[in-house]
Design a protein around this motif. Structure first.
Motif, PDB file in Angstrom:
ATOM      1  N   THR A 220       0.974  -1.314   0.027  1.00 23.42           N
ATOM      2  CA  THR A 220       0.057  -0.024   0.100  1.00 23.42           C
ATOM      3  C   THR A 220       0.863   1.343  -0.212  1.00 23.42           C
TER       4      THR A 220
ATOM      5  N   LEU B 285      -4.926  -1.390   4.481  1.00 17.54           N
ATOM      6  CA  LEU B 285      -5.341  -1.025   2.957  1.00 17.54           C
ATOM      7  C   LEU B 285      -6.630  -0.335   3.455  1.00 17.54           C
TER       8      LEU B 285
ATOM      9  N   ILE C 142      -2.438   4.132  -5.294  1.00 15.88           N
ATOM     10  CA  ILE C 142      -1.657   2.892  -5.005  1.00 15.88           C
ATOM     11  C   ILE C 142      -1.492   2.185  -6.495  1.00 15.88           C
TER      12      ILE C 142
END
Length: 230
Positions: free
Chosen positions: A43, A225, A153
């Motif tokens: 992440t 995340l 991301i």
């Protein structure tokens, strides 16, 4: 690390060069399998600055990011906020830094306060990310800008794109465990009762299963995340 470097490390761990490794040619498949599983946990954000055009009425623009390998968009900001940390009046984090210095308010509490205020009075940099079409719709309020910076991301396509040593180590460990699991199944298929030696299939299979479970537990326990809902 390159795919070849992963393969060499795994073969060395398994005793390659001294004992026969039944799946030597399939080690890269173990690496890619581990990569596919681990990459969803990576992440670390990346940034890109793109041209942005808007009408004088503040109508938003839709950007096609299908060629940018973006997995998810975290935040959209003005370039001056990211590049120079200048105090833009529409930048909630800039406001947070200024206000904290003056009042010595707890940084987290102040950030939440400013975020609530800005969400209430402005729709600047509102965005919608369509993960299916890879299109990003952004609305910019005055003063208009011709560039925007996106925090996102990455959508990793290849194991060699992973450059952080921490994640390389996780992939290497998981790929090694996958290789041991396959070898363990092969070696435990038959029992050599009359042989003067025995295979270590059961031991390798047991170790591999325990290692895979340990790594997966670590990943899920430490998964940070969090996708924004916008």
């Amino acid at each position: 690390m390159t795919l070849a470097e992963y393969t060499d490390e795994i073969l060395f761990s398994l005793g390659g060069g001294y004992v026969d490794i039944e799946i030597e040619k399939d080690i890269p498949r173990c690496v890619n399998r581990a990569f596919r599983e681990v990459k969803t946990y990576v992440t670390t954000p990346a940034y890109m600055t793109l041209p942005y055009a808007t009408s004088t009425q503040g109508v938003g623009t839709t950007l096609d990011l299908s060629d940018k390998n973006v997995y998810n968009v975290i935040k959209v900001m003005r370039p001056d906020s990211y590049n120079s940390m200048s105090m833009n009046t529409l930048d909630v984090f800039g406001l947070n830094l200024t206000y904290s210095a003056i009042t010595n308010m707890d940084a987290y509490a102040n950030r939440m306060l400013r975020l609530q205020q800005m969400n209430t009075i402005s729709t600047d940099l509102d965005f919608i990310w369509d993960a299916h079409t890879k299109k990003l719709s952004v609305t910019v309020n005055p003063p208009f800008t011709n560039m925007i910076t996106i925090q996102y991301i990455p959508d990793y396509k290849d194991v060699e794109e992973i450059t952080e040593v921490f994640w390389q180590d996780i992939i290497l460990r998981l790929a090694t465990a996958y290789a041991k699991q396959i070898i363990g199944r092969i070696r435990s298929k038959y029992t050599l009762n009359s042989s003067t030696y025995s295979l270590d299939g059961e031991t390798m299979l047991s170790e591999a299963n325990a290692e895979i479970t340990e790594i997966r537990t670590f990943l899920t326990t430490n998964d940070d995340l969090i996708f924004p809902i916008d």
